[in-house]
Scaffold this active site. Structure first.
Site, PDB file in Angstrom:
ATOM      1  CG  ASP A  31      -2.096   0.882   1.131  1.00 32.92           C
ATOM      2  OD1 ASP A  31      -3.227   0.371   1.234  1.00 32.92           O
ATOM      3  OD2 ASP A  31      -1.913   2.110   0.936  1.00 32.92           O
ATOM      4  N   GLY A  36      -4.685   5.127   2.400  1.00 28.38           N
ATOM      5  CA  GLY A  36      -4.772   4.093   3.434  1.00 28.38           C
ATOM      6  C   GLY A  36      -4.098   4.544   4.727  1.00 28.38           C
ATOM      7  CB  ALA A  73      -4.128  -0.168  -4.628  1.00 28.15           C
ATOM      8  CB  SER A  76     -12.682   4.792  -5.893  1.00 25.18           C
ATOM      9  OG  SER A  76     -12.523   5.315  -4.603  1.00 25.18           O
ATOM     10  CG  ASN A  91      -3.295   4.477  -8.906  1.00 27.39           C
ATOM     11  OD1 ASN A  91      -2.293   3.776  -8.744  1.00 27.39           O
ATOM     12  ND2 ASN A  91      -4.269   4.551  -8.014  1.00 27.39           N
ATOM     13  CB  THR A 116     -16.799   0.109  -9.889  1.00 29.53           C
ATOM     14  OG1 THR A 116     -17.876   1.026  -9.697  1.00 29.53           O
ATOM     15  CG2 THR A 116     -16.106   0.510 -11.184  1.00 29.53           C
ATOM     16  CE1 TYR A 140     -13.175   3.732  -9.519  1.00 27.87           C
ATOM     17  CE2 TYR A 140     -15.568   3.988  -9.627  1.00 27.87           C
ATOM     18  CZ  TYR A 140     -14.449   3.358  -9.119  1.00 27.87           C
ATOM     19  OH  TYR A 140     -14.597   2.334  -8.219  1.00 27.87           O
ATOM     20  CG  LEU A 189     -26.336   8.985   1.557  1.00 29.48           C
ATOM     21  CD1 LEU A 189     -26.609  10.483   1.410  1.00 29.48           C
ATOM     22  CD2 LEU A 189     -27.476   8.174   0.950  1.00 29.48           C
ATOM     23  CG  ASP A 289     -25.566  11.072  -8.364  1.00 34.94           C
ATOM     24  OD1 ASP A 289     -24.604  10.282  -8.454  1.00 34.94           O
ATOM     25  OD2 ASP A 289     -25.724  11.853  -7.401  1.00 34.94           O
TER      26      ASP A 289
HETATM   27  N1  UDP Z   1     -25.857  11.778  -1.925  1.00 30.99           N
HETATM   28  C1  UDP Z   1     -26.535  12.851  -1.357  1.00 30.99           C
HETATM   29  N2  UDP Z   1     -25.841  13.714  -0.567  1.00 30.99           N
HETATM   30  C2  UDP Z   1     -24.500  13.577  -0.307  1.00 30.99           C
HETATM   31  C3  UDP Z   1     -23.831  12.456  -0.880  1.00 30.99           C
HETATM   32  C4  UDP Z   1     -24.536  11.590  -1.676  1.00 30.99           C
HETATM   33  O1  UDP Z   1     -27.741  13.025  -1.567  1.00 30.99           O
HETATM   34  O2  UDP Z   1     -23.933  14.418   0.402  1.00 30.99           O
HETATM   35  C5  UDP Z   1     -26.594  10.836  -2.789  1.00 30.99           C
HETATM   36  C6  UDP Z   1     -26.018  10.713  -4.186  1.00 30.99           C
HETATM   37  O3  UDP Z   1     -26.570  11.692  -5.039  1.00 30.99           O
HETATM   38  C7  UDP Z   1     -26.417   9.287  -4.558  1.00 30.99           C
HETATM   39  C8  UDP Z   1     -26.429   8.546  -3.226  1.00 30.99           C
HETATM   40  O4  UDP Z   1     -26.482   9.557  -2.222  1.00 30.99           O
HETATM   41  O5  UDP Z   1     -27.720   9.274  -5.074  1.00 30.99           O
HETATM   42  C9  UDP Z   1     -25.196   7.698  -3.002  1.00 30.99           C
HETATM   43  O6  UDP Z   1     -24.053   8.496  -3.259  1.00 30.99           O
HETATM   44  P1  UDP Z   1     -22.580   8.034  -2.903  1.00 30.99           P
HETATM   45  O7  UDP Z   1     -21.657   9.168  -3.251  1.00 30.99           O
HETATM   46  O8  UDP Z   1     -22.539   7.516  -1.497  1.00 30.99           O
HETATM   47  O9  UDP Z   1     -22.322   6.786  -3.848  1.00 30.99           O
HETATM   48  P2  UDP Z   1     -22.441   6.618  -5.453  1.00 30.99           P
HETATM   49  O10 UDP Z   1     -23.806   6.025  -5.684  1.00 30.99           O
HETATM   50  O11 UDP Z   1     -22.240   7.944  -6.063  1.00 30.99           O
HETATM   51  O12 UDP Z   1     -21.363   5.640  -5.763  1.00 30.99           O
END
Ligand code: UDP
Length: 332
Positions: A31, A36, A73, A76, A91, A116, A140, A189, A289
């Site tokens: 790592d 990390g 690693a 993301s 990376n 992912t 990504y 989130l 999103d």
């Molecule tokens: N989200 C939100 N407020 C935040 C962060 C995330 O409403 O401060 C929402 C985001 O728009 C998505 C969900 O939560 O719909 C999950 O987001 P996260 O970034 O955790 O993971 P992602 O789905 O982007 O990989």
């Protein structure tokens, strides 16, 4: 088994190391500690170094006779990848290629790759299964898909067998409270809501309430890190025992989606037990999103015998809250 865990000092990699060492496997972590933490890799030998360093890889593979490699690693952050794609291709792709070439040189045949749901891009249907088209919409996702592609070619040319595990929304914390999320900046989130509840953050902003979902907020498939790790362990075992070969890929999620609003409500219930509450603010949609991302993980269940143990959102939130309380008391 002797396993090299690249990125084993990170959020998911360190949980993996804990699981492997508890199962009696011998583990070496490589790592660069860019995201990390040394203390998260305390269960095993830690080599601090970077995949960009082929000499280091050469020394490592000469010194140890690895049965397999797990690779966690990577950069993301979707937004960052849009701003600085080169960082992601260097990376996530080029450095992974160094690792695969070192494996080939030293005849290490089994590889488990953290992929992912972002490799799928805009969902054409949900739940998303493995035959869904893969058209990533950000660097990504593209960088991870490139590695999936390389793995097919490395199997054909060199007989390297691999399993790519496409995570949906990784979350939760070590059920024993030793490992959890500590990203800086935090963008996910659940940790953000918990930080708002612990007082480390003023509020949580809901990114859009005008999506075509029941309550108008985005739906995601939240999967506990301990369950992600058990899939890795089962995948490596299947390769080593010869039950599986090729360049395989499985989606990992619970197959059940929760909206942002539902996650907030689950957190509110848990943190209320400690007398905490949180301030919620309304925000604009976050670019890129999709409204709904849910995994069809039935293939992993069927082929690997995988079964999530912590699918329940309340359990996920409880584990993550226990971790956040520790972090908050350290920071305060
Ligand atoms: N989200 C939100 N407020 C935040 C962060 C995330 O409403 O401060 C929402 C985001 O728009 C998505 C969900 O939560 O719909 C999950 O987001 P996260 O970034 O955790 O993971 P992602 O789905 O982007 O990989």
């Amino acid at each position: 088994m002797k396993v090299l865990v690249v990125g084993g000092a990170g959020y998911i990699g360190s949980q993996m190391v804990k699981q492997l060492t508890h199962a009696g496997d011998s583990v070496v972590v490589l790592d660069n500690l860019s995201t990390g933490f040394r203390e998260l890799a305390r269960y095993c030998e830690l080599v601090v170094g970077d995949l960009a360093d082929p000499l280091l890889l050469e020394r490592l593979f000469r010194k140890h006779d690895f049965d397999g490699v797990m690779h966690f690693a990577a950069h993301s952050l979707v937004g960052e990848s849009m701003q600085d794609p080169g960082k992601y291709y260097r990376n996530n792709v080029s450095n992974t290629l160094n690792l695969l070439e070192a494996m080939v040189r030293h005849d290490v045949k089994y590889f488990i790759f953290s992929s992912t749901a972002a490799t799928f891009g805009e969902p054409e249907y949900v739940p998303i299964d493995e035959v869904h088209s893969q058209r990533p919409i950000n660097p990504y996702g593209a960088s991870k898909l490139m590695v999936e592609r390389m793995l097919q070619d490395f199997h054909t040319a060199h007989g390297l067998s691999s399993v790519s595990l496409r995570y949906f929304n990784a979350c939760g914390a070590d059920p024993e409270g030793e490992i959890g999320e500590c990203h800086d900046p935090e963008t996910h989130l659940i940790p953000l809501i918990l930080q708002a509840a612990s007082g480390r953050r003023k509020s949580i902003t809901v990114f859009g309430r005008d999506y075509p979902t029941e309550d108008g907020t985005c739906i995601r498939d939240y999967i506990h890190i301990e369950d992600l790790c058990s899939a890795h362990a089962q995948a490596l075992e299947a390769l080593i025992l010869g039950h599986k070969q090729g360049a395989l890929a499985f989606n990992l999620g619970n197959g059940k989606g929760y909206s942002v609003q539902q996650v907030i409500e689950a957190v509110q219930l848990v943190v209320a037990e400690d007398g905490c509450n949180l301030m919620i603010e309304e925000g604009e949609r976050r670019p890129g999103d999709p409204a709904k991302l849910v995994a069809d993980a039935s293939l992993a269940k069927r082929e690997l015998g995988w079964q999530p143990q912590y699918a329940d959102l309340e359990t996920i939130v409880r584990h993550a809250w226990a971790w956040e309380k520790q972090r908050a008391s350290l920071v305060k």
